[in-house]
Scaffold this motif. Structure first.
Motif, short mmCIF file in Angstrom:
data_model
loop_
_atom_site.label_atom_id
_atom_site.label_comp_id
_atom_site.label_asym_id
_atom_site.label_seq_id
_atom_site.Cartn_x
_atom_site.Cartn_y
_atom_site.Cartn_z
N GLY A 1 -55.96 -20.95 29.06
CA GLY A 1 -56.92 -20.91 27.96
C GLY A 1 -57.67 -22.19 27.71
N ALA B 1 -52.00 -20.66 25.81
CA ALA B 1 -52.89 -20.95 24.67
C ALA B 1 -54.07 -19.99 24.80
CB ALA B 1 -53.34 -22.40 24.70
N TRP C 1 -55.71 -13.14 23.44
CA TRP C 1 -55.15 -12.46 24.61
C TRP C 1 -53.66 -12.76 24.80
CZ3 TRP C 1 -58.55 -9.44 27.50
CH2 TRP C 1 -59.91 -9.64 27.24
N SER D 1 -64.96 -11.58 12.56
CA SER D 1 -65.79 -12.25 11.56
C SER D 1 -67.19 -12.46 12.14
CB SER D 1 -65.15 -13.58 11.21
OG SER D 1 -65.97 -14.33 10.35
N GLY E 1 -59.88 -26.84 13.12
CA GLY E 1 -59.62 -28.13 12.48
C GLY E 1 -58.30 -28.74 12.91
C1 LIG Z 1 -65.91 -16.61 13.01
C2 LIG Z 1 -64.78 -17.59 13.00
C3 LIG Z 1 -64.73 -18.59 12.03
C4 LIG Z 1 -63.70 -19.53 12.06
N1 LIG Z 1 -63.78 -20.62 11.23
C5 LIG Z 1 -62.89 -21.63 11.37
C6 LIG Z 1 -63.04 -22.85 10.65
O1 LIG Z 1 -64.02 -23.05 9.93
N2 LIG Z 1 -62.10 -23.82 10.77
C7 LIG Z 1 -61.00 -23.64 11.58
O2 LIG Z 1 -60.15 -24.53 11.62
N3 LIG Z 1 -60.86 -22.52 12.33
C8 LIG Z 1 -61.77 -21.52 12.26
N4 LIG Z 1 -61.66 -20.39 13.02
C9 LIG Z 1 -60.49 -20.22 13.88
C10 LIG Z 1 -60.57 -21.04 15.15
O3 LIG Z 1 -61.83 -20.87 15.77
C11 LIG Z 1 -59.45 -20.61 16.09
O4 LIG Z 1 -58.21 -20.61 15.41
C12 LIG Z 1 -59.33 -21.52 17.29
O5 LIG Z 1 -60.57 -21.68 17.92
C13 LIG Z 1 -58.33 -20.92 18.28
O6 LIG Z 1 -58.36 -21.67 19.46
P1 LIG Z 1 -57.57 -21.17 20.72
O7 LIG Z 1 -57.73 -22.21 21.75
O8 LIG Z 1 -56.19 -20.77 20.30
O9 LIG Z 1 -58.27 -19.79 21.15
P2 LIG Z 1 -59.68 -19.47 21.83
O10 LIG Z 1 -60.73 -20.41 21.43
O11 LIG Z 1 -59.93 -18.03 21.59
O12 LIG Z 1 -59.39 -19.73 23.36
C14 LIG Z 1 -58.49 -18.94 24.12
C15 LIG Z 1 -59.00 -18.90 25.55
O13 LIG Z 1 -58.00 -18.37 26.39
C16 LIG Z 1 -58.64 -17.70 27.44
N5 LIG Z 1 -57.67 -16.80 28.08
C17 LIG Z 1 -56.94 -15.84 27.47
N6 LIG Z 1 -56.14 -15.25 28.36
C18 LIG Z 1 -56.38 -15.81 29.55
C19 LIG Z 1 -55.85 -15.60 30.87
N7 LIG Z 1 -54.90 -14.68 31.13
N8 LIG Z 1 -56.31 -16.38 31.88
C20 LIG Z 1 -57.23 -17.35 31.62
N9 LIG Z 1 -57.78 -17.56 30.41
C21 LIG Z 1 -57.34 -16.81 29.38
C22 LIG Z 1 -59.78 -16.99 26.74
O14 LIG Z 1 -60.82 -16.63 27.65
C23 LIG Z 1 -60.23 -18.03 25.71
O15 LIG Z 1 -61.32 -18.80 26.17
C24 LIG Z 1 -62.66 -19.41 13.01
C25 LIG Z 1 -62.69 -18.39 13.97
C26 LIG Z 1 -63.75 -17.51 13.99
C27 LIG Z 1 -63.82 -16.47 15.08
#
Ligand SMILES: Cc1cc2nc3c(=O)[nH]c(=O)nc-3n(C[C@H](O)[C@H](O)[C@H](O)COP(=O)(O)OP(=O)(O)OC[C@H]3O[C@@H](n4cnc5c(N)ncnc54)[C@H](O)[C@@H]3O)c2cc1C
Length: 421
Positions: free
Chosen positions: A14, A203, A207, A226, A390
């Motif tokens: 991820g 991460a 997914w 959202s 954040g």
């Molecule tokens: C509209 C919206 C508003 C938000 N506002 C805020 C805010 O103001 N402040 C705040 O703190 N948070 C906010 N959030 C939440 C925040 O964006 C998320 O909690 C954070 O980005 C999560 O990060 P992540 O790395 O866990 O997931 P993601 O950013 O979703 O990344 C996960 C990645 O894993 C990859 N992946 C998954 N499975 C596989 C696989 N098997 N092989 C390879 N790649 C894979 C996916 O393609 C993806 O790119 C908001 C979210 C949204 C959608």
């Protein structure tokens, strides 16, 4: 990079803010790390979010990590040599009801415990911070030290930072599964081939549960949706990022605002709703006024998604490189009208772009940053429940420390995977 290493100390699934931050802090401490992303860096939640970097209103379980994250954010632009739009511009929550005011007052006990500068702004003083408004709000919760950043810039800059420190960053490459030897992770299978490793961090954002399910690791996770828009450049109405029942907004570096509805999040009913729903009852009771429950095409789509696949693929991850859901125009129109009604200075704003994001939510809306005891070498950093941007750098550093054995049990205790069972 398009070719994969034969081996790596750590593999991360991820390329969102959590994966790239973990890769960055691992690479910084000299660990060989490979991050594998099925689409592009920051293709999903981490580029689509509002960009609030807030301590206020957090579950107490997350406060030490968000405070650490804020400290990291302050130095990141300089450390990465890139502008990521970070500013401590403050966050403002505005209350429409006495119940909300009571909730804000109650949260201040946590601010006091951790010496966060949050405070209540009485009705008579709101105008000091938002000079022109027609909100009629009863009071506000304000935290001047809270921040904001540009989501896409920050996440891609961290990925480049990790790359510069020697991390392998692979994009357009899905992780299909992992193999074990004597019960421990021994290799990770990607669509471009295998990587020998004894440490894998998932991460994977929304997914993660699907990936874990393939390996009989139950992970309660549901998705909510959202919708967001950005406006044309307009006058600045307040330097703070603002949330109220009717609208949420953050001033962007380009002079426009990132805008969303303050209390209209869509909760699609999917097969996992029936699988995990009972664990979400308490959260649902608290959040139901903000949720719009829907039965739409997503139910069928997820019903048809394979839950088990051969480790040689194909898997569901290659068929959807980026979750690109359509924004809900009705909700966005409501938000945009609310914006212009509440802040008359923005009446000439126009909508430049709109998008939507799927958010991964755990039953208690607190993330999992944890080993999975039954499979040594397999770790989770997921379930950031709508507020992972954040806390991203702090959570990534914590995940890196968990993997290198530097994190204390105490630091990880609030994020333990086993709490769900
Ligand atoms: C509209 C919206 C508003 C938000 N506002 C805020 C805010 O103001 N402040 C705040 O703190 N948070 C906010 N959030 C939440 C925040 O964006 C998320 O909690 C954070 O980005 C999560 O990060 P992540 O790395 O866990 O997931 P993601 O950013 O979703 O990344 C996960 C990645 O894993 C990859 N992946 C998954 N499975 C596989 C696989 N098997 N092989 C390879 N790649 C894979 C996916 O393609 C993806 O790119 C908001 C979210 C949204 C959608």
């Amino acid at each position: 990079m398009t070719s994969i290493p034969k081996e790596s100390d750590v593999v991360i699934i991820g390329g969102g803010i959590i994966g790239v931050s973990t890769a960055y802090y691992l690479a910084k401490s000299g660990v060989s790390v490979t991050l594998v992303e099925k689409g592009i860096i920051a293709g999903e939640q981490s580029s689509r979010n509002w960009g609030f970097v807030r301590q206020q209103g957090r579950d107490p379980a997350e406060i030490p990590t968000i405070m650490r994250s804020l400290a990291l954010w302050k130095g990141l632009s300089k450390e990465l040599g890139e502008d990521i739009g970070f500013k401590q511009a403050g966050v403002f929550y505005l209350a429409n009801t006495e119940e909300q005011v009571a909730g804000y007052e109650d949260w201040l006990k946590h601010a006091k415990e951790y010496q966060i500068d949050s405070h209540i702004v009485p009705k008579t003083e709101i105008q000091k911070y938002i000079p022109t408004n027609s909100g009629g709000w009863l009071a506000a919760l304000r935290t001047p030290s809270d921040g904001k950043a540009e989501p896409s810039k920050a996440t891609t800059a961290l990925a480049r930072g990790a790359d510069n420190l020697g991390a392998n960053i692979l994009t357009n490459c899905a992780v299909l599964g992992f193999e074990t030897e004597a019960g421990r992770v021994s290799s990770v299978r990607t669509e471009l081939g295998a990587i020998k490793t004894n440490t894998l961090l998932c991460a994977g954002g929304t997914w993660s549960s699907l990936f874990c399910g393939r390996h009989n690791i139950p992970l309660p996770q549901l998705k909510i949706q959202s919708s967001v828009l950005r406006t044309s450049p307009v006058p600045e109405i307040s330097k703070h990022s603002i949330w109220c029942r009717d609208v949420a907004l953050r001033r962007r570096q380009d002079g426009g605002y990132t805008v969303a509805h303050g209390s209209a999040t869509e909760a699609p009913i999917v097969p996992d709703t029936f699988k995990w729903g009972i664990k979400y009852l308490e959260s649902y009771k608290k959040e139901k006024s903000r949720l719009r429950i829907k039965l739409n095409g997503r139910f069928y789509k997820e019903l048809m998604t394979a839950r088990r696949w051969n480790i040689d693929g194909p898997s569901p991850f290659e068929s959807e490189r980026i979750y690109d859901v359509s924004p809900n125009k009705k909700i966005l129109n409501e938000a945009f009208n609310n914006l212009r009604n509440l802040f008359p200075q923005l009446e000439n704003a126009t909508i430049i772009e709109s998008w939507a994001g799927l958010i991964d939510v755990t039953p208690d809306a607190v993330p999992v940053i944890s080993p999975v005891e039954k499979i040594p070498g397999f770790y989770l950093a997921t379930g950031f429940s709508g507020h992972g941007f954040g806390i991203g750098p702090g959570a990534g550093e914590l995940a890196a420390h968990m993997i290198t054995g530097k994190a204390s049990k105490q630091e990880l205790s609030n994020f333990d995977y086993s709490r769900f069972f």
